[in-house]
Scaffold this motif. Sequence first.
Motif, PDB file in Angstrom:
ATOM      1  N   LEU A  84      -4.628  10.446  -1.916  1.00 11.91           N
ATOM      2  CA  LEU A  84      -4.588  10.779  -0.490  1.00 11.91           C
ATOM      3  C   LEU A  84      -4.816   9.552   0.401  1.00 11.91           C
ATOM      4  CD1 LEU A  84      -6.726  14.055  -0.678  1.00 11.91           C
ATOM      5  CD2 LEU A  84      -4.234  13.869  -0.769  1.00 11.91           C
ATOM      6  N   TYR A  85      -5.095   8.371  -0.197  1.00 13.37           N
ATOM      7  CA  TYR A  85      -5.390   7.175   0.605  1.00 13.37           C
ATOM      8  C   TYR A  85      -4.281   6.842   1.589  1.00 13.37           C
ATOM      9  CZ  TYR A  85      -9.342   5.564  -2.301  1.00 13.37           C
ATOM     10  OH  TYR A  85     -10.545   5.434  -2.947  1.00 13.37           O
ATOM     11  N   HIS A  86      -3.040   7.010   1.142  1.00 12.78           N
ATOM     12  CA  HIS A  86      -1.946   6.499   1.960  1.00 12.78           C
ATOM     13  C   HIS A  86      -1.169   7.592   2.688  1.00 12.78           C
ATOM     14  CE1 HIS A  86      -2.958   2.551   0.753  1.00 12.78           C
ATOM     15  NE2 HIS A  86      -2.955   2.913  -0.503  1.00 12.78           N
ATOM     16  N   TRP A 101      11.491   0.982   5.175  1.00  9.69           N
ATOM     17  CA  TRP A 101      10.311   1.856   5.259  1.00  9.69           C
ATOM     18  C   TRP A 101       9.559   1.808   3.943  1.00  9.69           C
ATOM     19  CZ3 TRP A 101       9.929   2.824  10.154  1.00  9.69           C
ATOM     20  CH2 TRP A 101      11.106   2.953  10.921  1.00  9.69           C
ATOM     21  N   ASN A 102       8.259   1.947   4.018  1.00 12.00           N
ATOM     22  CA  ASN A 102       7.427   1.841   2.809  1.00 12.00           C
ATOM     23  C   ASN A 102       7.348   3.199   2.109  1.00 12.00           C
ATOM     24  OD1 ASN A 102       5.691   0.743   0.899  1.00 12.00           O
ATOM     25  ND2 ASN A 102       3.862   0.916   2.198  1.00 12.00           N
ATOM     26  N   LEU A 103       8.488   3.609   1.542  1.00 13.87           N
ATOM     27  CA  LEU A 103       8.600   4.964   1.008  1.00 13.87           C
ATOM     28  C   LEU A 103       7.756   5.219  -0.234  1.00 13.87           C
ATOM     29  CD1 LEU A 103      12.378   5.259   1.708  1.00 13.87           C
ATOM     30  CD2 LEU A 103      10.694   6.959   2.445  1.00 13.87           C
ATOM     31  N   GLY A 104       7.332   4.138  -0.886  1.00 16.69           N
ATOM     32  CA  GLY A 104       6.499   4.301  -2.077  1.00 16.69           C
ATOM     33  C   GLY A 104       5.217   5.083  -1.814  1.00 16.69           C
ATOM     34  N   ILE A 137       2.983  -1.551  -2.768  1.00 17.02           N
ATOM     35  CA  ILE A 137       3.155  -0.425  -1.834  1.00 17.02           C
ATOM     36  C   ILE A 137       1.845  -0.187  -1.074  1.00 17.02           C
ATOM     37  CG2 ILE A 137       3.502   2.080  -1.720  1.00 17.02           C
ATOM     38  CD1 ILE A 137       5.258   1.690  -4.353  1.00 17.02           C
ATOM     39  N   ASN A 138       0.726  -0.182  -1.818  1.00 21.15           N
ATOM     40  CA  ASN A 138      -0.585   0.030  -1.205  1.00 21.15           C
ATOM     41  C   ASN A 138      -0.933  -1.121  -0.267  1.00 21.15           C
ATOM     42  OD1 ASN A 138      -0.224   1.549  -3.545  1.00 21.15           O
ATOM     43  ND2 ASN A 138      -2.398   1.720  -3.945  1.00 21.15           N
ATOM     44  N   LEU A 139      -0.658  -2.345  -0.734  1.00 22.85           N
ATOM     45  CA  LEU A 139      -0.942  -3.533   0.067  1.00 22.85           C
ATOM     46  C   LEU A 139      -0.168  -3.453   1.380  1.00 22.85           C
ATOM     47  CD1 LEU A 139      -2.735  -5.899  -0.872  1.00 22.85           C
ATOM     48  CD2 LEU A 139      -0.660  -7.186  -1.380  1.00 22.85           C
ATOM     49  N   GLY A 169      -1.184  -3.032   5.507  1.00 25.72           N
ATOM     50  CA  GLY A 169      -0.815  -4.118   6.411  1.00 25.72           C
ATOM     51  C   GLY A 169      -1.160  -5.499   5.877  1.00 25.72           C
ATOM     52  N   LEU A 170      -1.188  -5.645   4.541  1.00 25.15           N
ATOM     53  CA  LEU A 170      -1.646  -6.908   3.952  1.00 25.15           C
ATOM     54  C   LEU A 170      -0.555  -7.662   3.191  1.00 25.15           C
ATOM     55  CD1 LEU A 170      -5.144  -5.702   2.677  1.00 25.15           C
ATOM     56  CD2 LEU A 170      -4.659  -7.133   4.667  1.00 25.15           C
ATOM     57  N   ILE A 171       0.704  -7.288   3.400  1.00 23.86           N
ATOM     58  CA  ILE A 171       1.794  -7.985   2.708  1.00 23.86           C
ATOM     59  C   ILE A 171       2.010  -9.360   3.359  1.00 23.86           C
ATOM     60  CG2 ILE A 171       4.331  -8.012   2.540  1.00 23.86           C
ATOM     61  CD1 ILE A 171       3.183  -6.349   0.368  1.00 23.86           C
ATOM     62  N   ALA A 172       2.110 -10.386   2.514  1.00 20.68           N
ATOM     63  CA  ALA A 172       2.429 -11.729   3.009  1.00 20.68           C
ATOM     64  C   ALA A 172       3.832 -12.111   2.515  1.00 20.68           C
ATOM     65  CB  ALA A 172       1.401 -12.727   2.505  1.00 20.68           C
ATOM     66  N   MET A 173       4.365 -13.200   3.047  1.00 24.37           N
ATOM     67  CA  MET A 173       5.695 -13.675   2.658  1.00 24.37           C
ATOM     68  C   MET A 173       5.828 -13.815   1.139  1.00 24.37           C
ATOM     69  SD  MET A 173       8.010 -14.545   4.983  1.00 24.37           S
ATOM     70  CE  MET A 173       8.872 -16.026   4.375  1.00 24.37           C
ATOM     71  N   ASP A 174       4.731 -14.260   0.491  1.00 23.36           N
ATOM     72  CA  ASP A 174       4.816 -14.577  -0.936  1.00 23.36           C
ATOM     73  C   ASP A 174       4.184 -13.520  -1.837  1.00 23.36           C
ATOM     74  OD1 ASP A 174       2.228 -14.924  -0.210  1.00 23.36           O
ATOM     75  OD2 ASP A 174       1.965 -16.873  -1.175  1.00 23.36           O
ATOM     76  N   SER A 175       3.948 -12.298  -1.307  1.00 19.91           N
ATOM     77  CA  SER A 175       3.266 -11.282  -2.121  1.00 19.91           C
ATOM     78  C   SER A 175       4.021 -10.966  -3.409  1.00 19.91           C
ATOM     79  CB  SER A 175       3.058  -9.998  -1.313  1.00 19.91           C
ATOM     80  OG  SER A 175       2.150 -10.210  -0.260  1.00 19.91           O
ATOM     81  N   ALA A 176       5.363 -10.875  -3.320  1.00 12.75           N
ATOM     82  CA  ALA A 176       6.139 -10.529  -4.520  1.00 12.75           C
ATOM     83  C   ALA A 176       6.118 -11.683  -5.524  1.00 12.75           C
ATOM     84  CB  ALA A 176       7.573 -10.166  -4.133  1.00 12.75           C
TER      85      ALA A 176
END
Lengths: 241, 241
Positions: free
Chosen positions: A124-126, B119-122, B178-180, B184-191
Amino acid sequence: MTTTGPGRPRKQQAVRPGATARDEILDAAAELFTSQGFANTSTRAIADAVGIRQSSLYHHFSTKDEILGELLGGTVSTSLAFARAVKDGSEETGQELDPAARLHAVVLFDGLQLCTSRWNLGVLYHLPEARAEVFQPFMAARQELRTIYGDLGRELTALSDADPGLGDTAFRLVESLINLRADGLIAMDSASTTADTVMILAGLRQKIQAVRDASSELISRYGEANRRGEASESALAAESA
Amino acid sequence: MTTTGPGRPRKQQAVRPGATARDEILDAAAELFTSQGFANTSTRAIADAVGIRQSSLYHHFSTKDEILGELLGGTVSTSLAFARAVKDGSEETGQELDPAARLHAVVLFDGLQLCTSRWNLGVLYHLPEARAEVFQPFMAARQELRTIYGDLGRELTALSDADPGLGDTAFRLVESLINLRADGLIAMDSASTTADTVMILAGLRQKIQAVRDASSELISRYGEANRRGEASESALAAESA
């Protein structure tokens, strides 16, 4: 028999864990939210599942959001209390704890909470709904836990060439246990494997058994202090600070 | 002007990406599901967001579940096609690809999809509602992707003392993007950081630059084959097999 003495009988015998009606409401809500969805669950359905009237439920919780907020908070509060104790441990006990064992212990303890809690509430977090103002205490507690992971990670990697983002990666790996559980893929050792994985990332593959031993001693010591009421007092002290 | 020629004018000018009304419906639904929640979004609200009548929406999708199923499928289909091509690559091209580069490439490619999709559908993966029969194609595709991760991981760790569960850990780390992103914590180099983390787990910290180079070459080659229409054909061949 569903009558339990004088007064209006409950609709059914209490079958849920929890010493109080409040606990039973939380348990029923957790089951319904995780199995049917939050938006699809009415407070009426929760009351029915407990065997009480809807008006009795409102005696304990004024909104469905309030119930969700308390449930979400419960997914991090125990781990946060432990993480605070581990973080402050070296000062309180006057002894330097091994940074690797500290991070391992927090990952293991937090992971065990997520794997063994009665309901997998982390799914339920997200929810978009969980972004509302009423969930700020939960979001703040989760953020504090994430920050402690980050601090413990930096403390460990300051001594090596390992990635300074280790603590953040550890936090991601621990929370991914929620997804693993939702997929029915949790094993007995999922939490401890996750803690070991973080140590391998820290470059400690060769020392893993020593770290494991120190980590479980740390968890045992906390459990003992907790039983004596000390850990919870120090956690409260940290909260009011 | 909102009239675009003869016939009934649309309620408003199309402002959503997508060549067809179907694409616009999917885009509007993705926005509403991720921002308001799936259960809280009606097909009427989706139609309104596109600027069409509800009856026109039903011309394209018979249920809201069908829309969600297609959106969820879209979060894995591109990555699955790539992972299949990477898995079968050595046979098709007649050349042995480096196992480390293959896993790195799949993590990086999949991670980029999850970080950069509109969209962050995950966040909808673990909705109780998404466990229904209608979502089986999505669940099966996600499971196939997880299996390829596991196979690529075992192929790599067969040569070392690294954890044979490496591929599963990689899959968990990628999905935690997806959680990150929800936080709101995704950075350019996250992947790319995630792909590097998997290589460190495999014990390849010292060889990371060579693996990165081979991985991006693999992704480029796939992109080129895709533009020539080869990769999609081989993906289709694998699907019908």
